[in-house]
Design a protein around this motif. Structure first.
Motif, mmCIF file in Angstrom:
data_model
loop_
_atom_site.group_PDB
_atom_site.id
_atom_site.type_symbol
_atom_site.label_atom_id
_atom_site.label_comp_id
_atom_site.label_asym_id
_atom_site.label_seq_id
_atom_site.Cartn_x
_atom_site.Cartn_y
_atom_site.Cartn_z
ATOM 1 N N ASP A 1 15.803 49.235 -24.323
ATOM 2 C CA ASP A 1 14.786 49.718 -23.389
ATOM 3 C C ASP A 1 13.447 49.004 -23.654
ATOM 4 O O ASP A 1 12.871 49.150 -24.734
ATOM 5 C CB ASP A 1 14.634 51.234 -23.601
ATOM 6 C CG ASP A 1 13.653 51.860 -22.630
ATOM 7 O OD1 ASP A 1 13.120 51.136 -21.780
ATOM 8 O OD2 ASP A 1 13.439 53.090 -22.735
ATOM 9 N N GLU B 1 10.690 49.788 -22.780
ATOM 10 C CA GLU B 1 9.628 50.774 -23.018
ATOM 11 C C GLU B 1 9.409 51.026 -24.513
ATOM 12 O O GLU B 1 8.357 51.504 -24.910
ATOM 13 C CB GLU B 1 9.967 52.099 -22.315
ATOM 14 C CG GLU B 1 10.012 52.018 -20.803
ATOM 15 C CD GLU B 1 8.641 51.951 -20.142
ATOM 16 O OE1 GLU B 1 7.749 51.262 -20.689
ATOM 17 O OE2 GLU B 1 8.469 52.564 -19.077
ATOM 18 N N LEU B 2 10.414 50.691 -25.337
ATOM 19 C CA LEU B 2 10.222 50.844 -26.787
ATOM 20 C C LEU B 2 9.082 49.953 -27.257
ATOM 21 O O LEU B 2 8.219 50.358 -28.039
ATOM 22 C CB LEU B 2 11.506 50.477 -27.535
ATOM 23 C CG LEU B 2 12.688 51.433 -27.378
ATOM 24 C CD1 LEU B 2 13.945 50.812 -27.941
ATOM 25 C CD2 LEU B 2 12.394 52.752 -28.067
ATOM 26 N N ASN C 1 6.746 48.717 -25.278
ATOM 27 C CA ASN C 1 5.504 49.184 -24.653
ATOM 28 C C ASN C 1 4.896 50.326 -25.457
ATOM 29 O O ASN C 1 3.684 50.357 -25.703
ATOM 30 C CB ASN C 1 5.777 49.643 -23.216
ATOM 31 C CG ASN C 1 6.034 48.477 -22.288
ATOM 32 O OD1 ASN C 1 5.607 47.352 -22.557
ATOM 33 N ND2 ASN C 1 6.742 48.725 -21.196
ATOM 34 N N ALA C 2 5.759 51.266 -25.855
ATOM 35 C CA ALA C 2 5.262 52.402 -26.639
ATOM 36 C C ALA C 2 4.662 51.902 -27.956
ATOM 37 O O ALA C 2 3.576 52.327 -28.365
ATOM 38 C CB ALA C 2 6.393 53.382 -26.910
ATOM 39 N N ALA C 3 5.367 50.976 -28.608
ATOM 40 C CA ALA C 3 4.881 50.461 -29.893
ATOM 41 C C ALA C 3 3.533 49.757 -29.717
ATOM 42 O O ALA C 3 2.610 49.952 -30.516
ATOM 43 C CB ALA C 3 5.906 49.486 -30.479
ATOM 44 N N ARG C 4 3.414 48.963 -28.651
ATOM 45 C CA ARG C 4 2.150 48.252 -28.418
ATOM 46 C C ARG C 4 1.013 49.253 -28.198
ATOM 47 O O ARG C 4 -0.074 49.108 -28.761
ATOM 48 C CB ARG C 4 2.256 47.342 -27.182
ATOM 49 C CG ARG C 4 3.190 46.165 -27.292
ATOM 50 C CD ARG C 4 2.704 45.108 -28.255
ATOM 51 N NE ARG C 4 1.335 44.668 -28.059
ATOM 52 C CZ ARG C 4 0.927 43.787 -27.144
ATOM 53 N NH1 ARG C 4 1.790 43.245 -26.316
ATOM 54 N NH2 ARG C 4 -0.350 43.418 -27.064
ATOM 55 N N SER C 5 1.262 50.263 -27.384
ATOM 56 C CA SER C 5 0.157 51.183 -27.095
ATOM 57 C C SER C 5 -0.159 52.063 -28.303
ATOM 58 O O SER C 5 -1.240 52.628 -28.396
ATOM 59 C CB SER C 5 0.442 52.012 -25.845
ATOM 60 O OG SER C 5 1.208 53.135 -26.138
ATOM 61 N N LEU C 6 0.784 52.153 -29.253
ATOM 62 C CA LEU C 6 0.492 52.899 -30.487
ATOM 63 C C LEU C 6 -0.252 52.038 -31.512
ATOM 64 O O LEU C 6 -0.582 52.506 -32.594
ATOM 65 C CB LEU C 6 1.802 53.417 -31.103
ATOM 66 C CG LEU C 6 2.437 54.598 -30.374
ATOM 67 C CD1 LEU C 6 3.879 54.794 -30.810
ATOM 68 C CD2 LEU C 6 1.638 55.880 -30.615
ATOM 69 N N VAL D 1 10.303 47.161 -34.254
ATOM 70 C CA VAL D 1 11.046 47.951 -33.270
ATOM 71 C C VAL D 1 12.248 47.185 -32.706
ATOM 72 O O VAL D 1 13.369 47.699 -32.717
ATOM 73 C CB VAL D 1 10.098 48.399 -32.120
ATOM 74 C CG1 VAL D 1 10.876 49.092 -31.020
ATOM 75 C CG2 VAL D 1 9.019 49.317 -32.661
ATOM 76 N N SER E 1 16.404 47.378 -34.079
ATOM 77 C CA SER E 1 17.274 47.966 -33.052
ATOM 78 C C SER E 1 18.437 47.057 -32.688
ATOM 79 O O SER E 1 19.444 47.523 -32.163
ATOM 80 C CB SER E 1 16.465 48.271 -31.780
ATOM 81 O OG SER E 1 15.393 49.109 -32.078
ATOM 82 N N LEU F 1 -0.475 47.085 -20.509
ATOM 83 C CA LEU F 1 0.891 46.554 -20.641
ATOM 84 C C LEU F 1 1.293 45.699 -19.447
ATOM 85 O O LEU F 1 2.327 45.050 -19.464
ATOM 86 C CB LEU F 1 1.880 47.717 -20.793
ATOM 87 C CG LEU F 1 1.680 48.569 -22.044
ATOM 88 C CD1 LEU F 1 2.409 49.899 -21.926
ATOM 89 C CD2 LEU F 1 2.165 47.812 -23.280
ATOM 90 N N ALA G 1 10.841 56.871 -25.292
ATOM 91 C CA ALA G 1 10.900 55.659 -26.125
ATOM 92 C C ALA G 1 10.733 55.959 -27.613
ATOM 93 O O ALA G 1 9.956 55.302 -28.308
ATOM 94 C CB ALA G 1 9.856 54.640 -25.655
ATOM 95 N N HIS H 1 15.919 54.023 -34.784
ATOM 96 C CA HIS H 1 16.248 53.576 -36.141
ATOM 97 C C HIS H 1 15.321 54.202 -37.173
ATOM 98 O O HIS H 1 15.416 53.890 -38.355
ATOM 99 C CB HIS H 1 16.183 52.051 -36.220
ATOM 100 C CG HIS H 1 14.838 51.487 -35.902
ATOM 101 N ND1 HIS H 1 14.341 51.421 -34.624
ATOM 102 C CD2 HIS H 1 13.872 50.976 -36.702
ATOM 103 C CE1 HIS H 1 13.137 50.869 -34.653
ATOM 104 N NE2 HIS H 1 12.828 50.596 -35.905
ATOM 105 N N PHE I 1 4.194 56.099 -37.080
ATOM 106 C CA PHE I 1 4.160 54.693 -36.670
ATOM 107 C C PHE I 1 2.741 54.205 -36.313
ATOM 108 O O PHE I 1 2.264 53.194 -36.842
ATOM 109 C CB PHE I 1 5.109 54.482 -35.480
ATOM 110 C CG PHE I 1 5.235 53.050 -35.049
ATOM 111 C CD1 PHE I 1 6.129 52.200 -35.680
ATOM 112 C CD2 PHE I 1 4.456 52.532 -34.025
ATOM 113 C CE1 PHE I 1 6.248 50.877 -35.289
ATOM 114 C CE2 PHE I 1 4.564 51.216 -33.626
ATOM 115 C CZ PHE I 1 5.464 50.378 -34.269
#
Lengths: 264, 304
Positions: free
Chosen positions: A153, A155-156, A158-163, A174, A178, B48, B80, B84, B93
Motif C-alpha cells: 500500500d 499509503e504506508l 505517505n503515512a511515514a512521510r507525514s509522521l 517501512v 515490508s 504528498l 496504514a 512489521h 515511529f
C-alpha cells in the motif's frame, strides 16, 4: 468427483510427473556414486567457484534490483514499456549471445580497454563470470521484488512521510522491512539461476583462473565430464550438484523462515 | 488556521482545483462523492502531492516544505499501520523520526496509548487488531507527535455501525484534548453534520460550498450540495428547488402524482412518485393508489 476436478487433477499429476521423472531418474542412477563425487577435489573446487560466482551475482542482483524494482512499481515515465522490455532481454536472448555481449562490452570494446588498464580481467576471470551471470539472473530478482512493491500500500510511505520520515528513511524503515520476504526470494531465485548457468559461461569464463589454478564452473565441469569421460561420470556429478543445490535451497528457506519467525 | 489559495494539481486526467478555502475552525469536514478529489486535497495539504498555489498554516507558507517538515499528519483510510512493527513501535515511529530520546518516547507512547484506550495492545501486531482498535492506534500514532493539523481520510469507513458513535465522540474531542485542528474527509452526510464545525462540499475537484453544518444542510445553495445533504432536486420553469422526502406530503394538496413504486424503509413506507415528469420520494402511510394528491412543503431554491 466431477469431470472438471478429475481433468484438473490429471493434468496437475502429469505436470508434476513431467518435472519429477527426469530428476528422480538422475538421482536414482547417480545415488551410488555421490560419495565419490563429493570426494573429488576438482569437483569440490568447481562447486566452490560456482557458489562464489552465484553468491556475488545474487548480491549484485538484489543491490541493483531493489531500487530498479521500486522505480518500476511506483513511478510512471514515458519509456517505461521499453525499460520493461529491456529488463526481459536476458530471458529472451540465448545465453551464449549474452556471453558474447558481455565479452564485447566489458573486454573487447566499450568499457573493455579501461577495465583492462585497471587490471580487471573479464575473460576466464571471476569478474567476467559474475558480470555475465548477474546480467542473466538480475531480472528474476527485479521481477520478484517489483511484484511485492506493487502489492504494498503506497499509503504506508505517505503515512511515514507525514509522521516525519525522509524519503530514504520511509523506504528503509517501512518499505524494505515490508518486502523482505520478496527480497530473500529474489536473492534465492537469482542465486539458483546463476548456479544453473552454462551458456554465457561457455563464452565468458569456460574456466576461471584463480592464482595458478583453472577451475571450471560446475555446469561446465559436468559438460566436460559428459563429452570427455562419458555419461556415467556426468550422471555422478550432476546428481551431486542437484543434491547440493536442493540442500542449499532448503537451508536458505529454513534460515529465512527462522529469521521471519524471530521478527514476528 | 489553514488557508488554501488557488491550489491546483493535475493527477492523471483528474484536475484538482482551483481550490480557495479558509479553515478557521477546529474541525472541518470536507464532504463529497467518490472521485470528488477529497483525498487528493488532503495529500496536497500534507505535501504528498505536488500542487500549484499556496498552502498557509498558522500564517506560515508551507507550500514548499516536504511532508516531514510540515507538522501535518495524514491518516489514510486504510490507517496504514506498519504491520512489521508492534503497536508500540507504530506509535513511537514519528517520535523516533524526530530524534526524541528513548525515555521520553516511551513516556509519550504510554501516555497517548492510555488516553486512547490502547495501552493493553502495545505489544501486539496491527494484524491482530479489530478495525476500531486499528483506528485508535492510527490516531495515537498521529497524535503522539502533537501535529498542528490532523488530516483524516474517511476514518469511519471501515468501522462497524455499533462502534461508529463512540468513534465519532473520540474524533470530536481531538481538537480540545490534543490542541490539534482536524480536517476530516467523508462522503457520509450524517458524519459531516455531527462532526464538523464547518462543512465544505467538494465536487469535481472544487469546493463548491462551505459553511456551518446547519446552513449547508438547511439551506444548500447548489443542486449538487442539495443532493449530498439528502434533498431531492426538482427542475421547474422558475428554477431549481430542493425538497426533502418528509416535506413531500401525500394525501392532500394541489398536485397530482403517479405512484411508480413503494418500498419499505426504517422510517416507514416510501413511495417513488412522478411529478412534472421527474421522480421524487415521499413517505406514505398504508396502501396508496395509482395516483395521489401531493403537496410540496418547504421548497429550497437552488442554483442549478
Amino acid at each position: 468427483m466431477s469431470l472438471f476436478k478429475a481433468s484438473a487433477i490429471s493434468v496437475f499429476s502429469l505436470t508434476v510427473g513431467f518435472f519429477l521423472y527426469p530428476l528422480l531418474l538422475l538421482m536414482y542412477l547417480g545415488w551410488g556414486s555421490l560419495a565419490s563425487a563429493f570426494a573429488t577435489r576438482s569437483f569440490l573446487q568447481s562447486l566452490g567457484i560456482t557458489v562464489a560466482i552465484s553468491t556475488l551475482a545474487s548480491a549484485v542482483a538484489v543491490a541493483s534490483g531493489i531500487p530498479t524494482a521500486y522505480v518500476l512499481a511506483r513511478y510512471e515515465f514515458k519509456l517505461k514499456p521499453l525499460v520493461d522490455a529491456v529488463l526481459d532481454i536476458p530471458i529472451v536472448v540465448p545465453h551464449t549471445v549474452v556471453g558474447l555481449m558481455v565479452v564485447l562490452a566489458f573486454a573487447s570494446y566499450g568499457l573493455g580497454p579501461a577495465l583492462g588498464e585497471l587490471g580487471v580481467q573479464i575473460i576466464d576471470a571471476l569478474p567476467g563470470a559474475v558480470i555475465a551471470v548477474s546480467y542473466l539472473s538480475a531480472t528474476y530478482a527485479i521481477r520478484t521484488i517489483e511484484s511485492a512493491v506493487r502489492l504494498l500500500d503506497p499509503e504506508l510511505e505517505n503515512a511515514a512521510r507525514s509522521l516525519g520520515a525522509s524519503p530514504f528513511r520511509a523506504f528503509a524503515e517501512v518499505v524494505l522491512p515490508s518486502i523482505r520476504g520478496a527480497v530473500l526470494d529474489g536473492a534465492l531465485l537469482s542465486w539458483a539461476r546463476s548456479v544453473s548457468e552454462a551458456g554465457a559461461l561457455l563464452v565468458v569464463a569456460y574456466y576461471v583462473i584463480l592464482g595458478n589454478s583453472s577451475i571450471y564452473p560446475a555446469s561446465i565441469y559436468i559438460y566436460q565430464a559428459y563429452i570427455g569421460l562419458g555419461i556415467n561420470e556426468a550422471i555422478k556429478y550432476s546428481a551431486a550438484l542437484v543434491l547440493f543445490v536442493l540442500a542449499a535451497f532448503l537451508a536458505f528457506r529454513v534460515a529465512a523462515s527462522r529469521v521471519g519467525a524471530k521478527r514476528r | 488556521m489553514l488557508e488554501l489559495r488557488d491550489v491546483r494539481a493535475k493527477i492523471g486526467e483528474f484536475q484538482l482545483g482551483p481550490v480557495d478555502l479558509l479553515d478557521d475552525v477546529d474541525y472541518l469536514v470536507i464532504m463529497g462523492p467518490n472521485g470528488a478529489g477529497k483525498t487528493s486535497l488532503l495529500k496536497v495539504v500534507a505535501g504528498l502531492l505536488k500542487a500549484e498555489g499556496v498552502v498557509v498554516l498558522d500564517g506560515v507558507d508551507i507550500s514548499k516544505l516536504p511532508p516531514e517538515r510540515r507538522n501535518v499528519v495524514y491518516v489514510p483510510q486504510s490507517y496504514a499501520l506498519f504491520d512489521h512493527m508492534t503497536v508500540f513501535s507504530n506509535i513511537e515511529f514519528g517520535l523516533r523520526m524526530r530524534g526524541v530520546p528513548r525515555n521520553e518516547r516511551r513516556k509519550t507512547v504510554v501516555e497517548v496509548a492510555r488516553r486512547l484506550g490502547v495501552e493493553d495492545l502495545l505489544s501486539r501486531r496491527p494484524s491482530q487488531l479489530s478495525a476500531g482498535q486499528r483506528q485508535r492506534v492510527a490516531l495515537a500514532r498521529a497524535l503522539a507527535i502533537r501535529p498542528r493539523l490532523l488530516l483524516l481520510d474517511e476514518p469511519m469507513a471501515s468501522l462497524d455501525p455499533d462502534i461508529r458513535e463512540a468513534a465519532s465522540s473520540l474524533l470530536r474531542g481531538l481538537p480540545s484534548e490534543y490542541g490539534t485542528s482536524v480536517i476530516h474527509v467523508t462522503h457520509d452526510r450524517e458524519e459531516a453534520y455531527s462532526l464538523g464545525d464547518k462543512v465544505a462540499v467538494m465536487y469535481e475537484g472544487k469546493i463548491i460550498e462551505a459553511g456551518r453544518p446547519e446552513e449547508i444542510f438547511r439551506r444548500p445553495r447548489s443542486a449538487v450540495t442539495a443532493k449530498m445533504v439528502g434533498l431531492q432536486v426538482l427542475r421547474m420553469e422558475d428554477g431549481c428547488f430542493g425538497v426533502r422526502p418528509e416535506d413531500v406530503v401525500v394525501g392532500s394538496g394541489p398536485l397530482k402524482a403517479r405512484v411508480l413504486g413503494v418500498v419499505r424503509s426504517l422510517r416507514g413506507n416510501k413511495a417513488l412518485l412522478e411529478i412534472f415528469g421527474q421522480q421524487l420520494w415521499a413517505y406514505v402511510d398504508g396502501e396508496v393508489g395509482r395516483y395521489v394528491d401531493v403537496e410540496l412543503r418547504e421548497l429550497v431554491p437552488l442554483e442549478c
